[in-house]
Enzyme design. Sequence first.
Site, PDB file in Angstrom:
ATOM      1  N   THR A  28       0.817  -1.213   0.000  1.00 26.38           N
ATOM      2  CA  THR A  28       0.000   0.000   0.000  1.00 26.38           C
ATOM      3  C   THR A  28       0.847   1.257   0.000  1.00 26.38           C
ATOM      4  O   THR A  28       0.481   2.272  -0.613  1.00 26.38           O
ATOM      5  CB  THR A  28      -0.932  -0.003   1.236  1.00 26.38           C
ATOM      6  OG1 THR A  28      -1.798  -1.130   1.161  1.00 26.38           O
ATOM      7  CG2 THR A  28      -1.769   1.268   1.294  1.00 26.38           C
ATOM      8  N   ASP A  72       2.256  -7.180  -3.737  1.00 29.74           N
ATOM      9  CA  ASP A  72       1.382  -6.981  -2.592  1.00 29.74           C
ATOM     10  C   ASP A  72       1.803  -7.980  -1.528  1.00 29.74           C
ATOM     11  O   ASP A  72       2.204  -9.108  -1.847  1.00 29.74           O
ATOM     12  CB  ASP A  72      -0.073  -7.219  -2.994  1.00 29.74           C
ATOM     13  CG  ASP A  72      -1.040  -6.944  -1.851  1.00 29.74           C
ATOM     14  OD1 ASP A  72      -1.568  -5.827  -1.784  1.00 29.74           O
ATOM     15  OD2 ASP A  72      -1.259  -7.863  -1.028  1.00 29.74           O
ATOM     16  N   SER A  73       1.726  -7.579  -0.267  1.00 30.64           N
ATOM     17  CA  SER A  73       2.246  -8.464   0.781  1.00 30.64           C
ATOM     18  C   SER A  73       1.463  -9.769   0.892  1.00 30.64           C
ATOM     19  O   SER A  73       1.949 -10.737   1.467  1.00 30.64           O
ATOM     20  CB  SER A  73       2.279  -7.748   2.128  1.00 30.64           C
ATOM     21  OG  SER A  73       0.979  -7.519   2.623  1.00 30.64           O
ATOM     22  N   SER A  74       0.254  -9.824   0.344  1.00 28.02           N
ATOM     23  CA  SER A  74      -0.495 -11.083   0.339  1.00 28.02           C
ATOM     24  C   SER A  74       0.211 -12.138  -0.507  1.00 28.02           C
ATOM     25  O   SER A  74      -0.036 -13.342  -0.348  1.00 28.02           O
ATOM     26  CB  SER A  74      -1.914 -10.862  -0.190  1.00 28.02           C
ATOM     27  OG  SER A  74      -2.636  -9.988   0.658  1.00 28.02           O
ATOM     28  N   THR A 104       1.343  -4.326   4.889  1.00 25.23           N
ATOM     29  CA  THR A 104       1.066  -4.610   6.300  1.00 25.23           C
ATOM     30  C   THR A 104       0.531  -6.014   6.556  1.00 25.23           C
ATOM     31  O   THR A 104       0.730  -6.558   7.641  1.00 25.23           O
ATOM     32  CB  THR A 104       0.054  -3.594   6.869  1.00 25.23           C
ATOM     33  OG1 THR A 104      -1.165  -3.660   6.109  1.00 25.23           O
ATOM     34  CG2 THR A 104       0.615  -2.183   6.809  1.00 25.23           C
ATOM     35  N   ASP A 105      -0.130  -6.613   5.578  1.00 26.16           N
ATOM     36  CA  ASP A 105      -0.836  -7.867   5.847  1.00 26.16           C
ATOM     37  C   ASP A 105       0.082  -8.992   6.316  1.00 26.16           C
ATOM     38  O   ASP A 105      -0.300  -9.809   7.160  1.00 26.16           O
ATOM     39  CB  ASP A 105      -1.612  -8.327   4.616  1.00 26.16           C
ATOM     40  CG  ASP A 105      -2.863  -7.496   4.384  1.00 26.16           C
ATOM     41  OD1 ASP A 105      -3.257  -6.743   5.288  1.00 26.16           O
ATOM     42  OD2 ASP A 105      -3.441  -7.599   3.288  1.00 26.16           O
ATOM     43  N   GLN A 307      -4.579 -19.306  21.070  1.00 27.92           N
ATOM     44  CA  GLN A 307      -5.370 -18.432  20.213  1.00 27.92           C
ATOM     45  C   GLN A 307      -5.528 -17.040  20.804  1.00 27.92           C
ATOM     46  O   GLN A 307      -5.869 -16.098  20.088  1.00 27.92           O
ATOM     47  CB  GLN A 307      -6.759 -19.030  19.995  1.00 27.92           C
ATOM     48  CG  GLN A 307      -6.776 -20.335  19.228  1.00 27.92           C
ATOM     49  CD  GLN A 307      -8.175 -20.891  19.048  1.00 27.92           C
ATOM     50  OE1 GLN A 307      -9.175 -20.180  19.223  1.00 27.92           O
ATOM     51  NE2 GLN A 307      -8.274 -22.171  18.705  1.00 27.92           N
TER      52      GLN A 307
END
Length: 371
Positions: A28, A72-74, A104-105, A307
Amino acid sequence: MPYKPVHINPVSTNSSRASVLVIYTGGTFGMVYEPIAGQLVPFDFDRVSERLPELNRLDFNITLITLNEIIDSSNMKPAVWVELGQIIQTNYDQYDSFVILHGTDTMAYTASALSFMLVGLAKPVILTGAQLPIGVARSDARENFITALEIAAAVDRVGVDSPAMDTTAVEKGKPIVPEVCVYFNSFLLRGNRSTKQESVQFNAFASENYPHLANAGVSIDYNRPYIRAYQPGQTLQLRTKIDTNVTILKLFPGITQPVVESIVNIRNLRGLVLETFGAGNAPTDAWFLDTLKEAIDRGVLIFNVSQCEGGRVTQGHYQTSKQLLQIGVVSGADITTEAAITKLMVVLGQERDPDRLRTLMSQPISGEMTA
């Protein structure tokens, strides 16, 4: 393929002036609005100083390089972690510190992975990014990038006359933050203790089980007792073998035997992060425990991670986790899932001996968990 460097504030006769290498991976951060297309598009990062003229006012040398394929970090993959590590290793003697601009992801995954891959690191590696693109008026990209650079370049001149320090440290002062970190929205976090918690607010990252390393307000206040100690004289080594034969199994009420078996019995599986309830608790059904035990017996390392965002696994404290301990599940203490899965990848890539693997996973190797 070589990377094209862009120099900002280059050439100084002052040998004590810091030098920072910035590595742009995509995400981003580097987007601008294209009015013809009516959408956000990547901009030429070589011209970043036009978007951020503040860079020219910083009193240290900055060199920027862009990965040959920005992503993209994905789409982040271990191969890119290796590429980043190799860039740092190749340029380690030439620069005092490194800043990685990253989406950021998956930033917490990359920060965690690099913390395990860069053995003997004694210089800052700061990851940062933005929730809003640099081409947007309210973007957080400017503050995040500028402050990350300042933290990367910061040195501590207290005690530089100490005979115990090497000549480089005497010349330039020792780096204040000689470890892999994430800087975001005024806070500096240990990279392998960070996790992305927010997708629409600027406070995207948290470190629930470890204090912030710094808080950037009018001044940057460092939380020195929690920053990794500077260790001069070490030779940087890079772990490039990463085993991706790992997976994550998140427990939930009503999870069925076919679901568990389909994951635990994946072909060639070597490591499993088991996301359990609370302090490391799991179902006590015989089929569940038998399935895990069979996997452990054939060499799968199962790593127990809570978790919960905060707290830690205390395996054996409750009856519902005691049996996990008995069948050979390894406790992850207060490690994050991001650090757990990347640590598994790196450790499995280096080690084959089962006992050695269990020892390495159960103890901190880069400040990622509390012993």
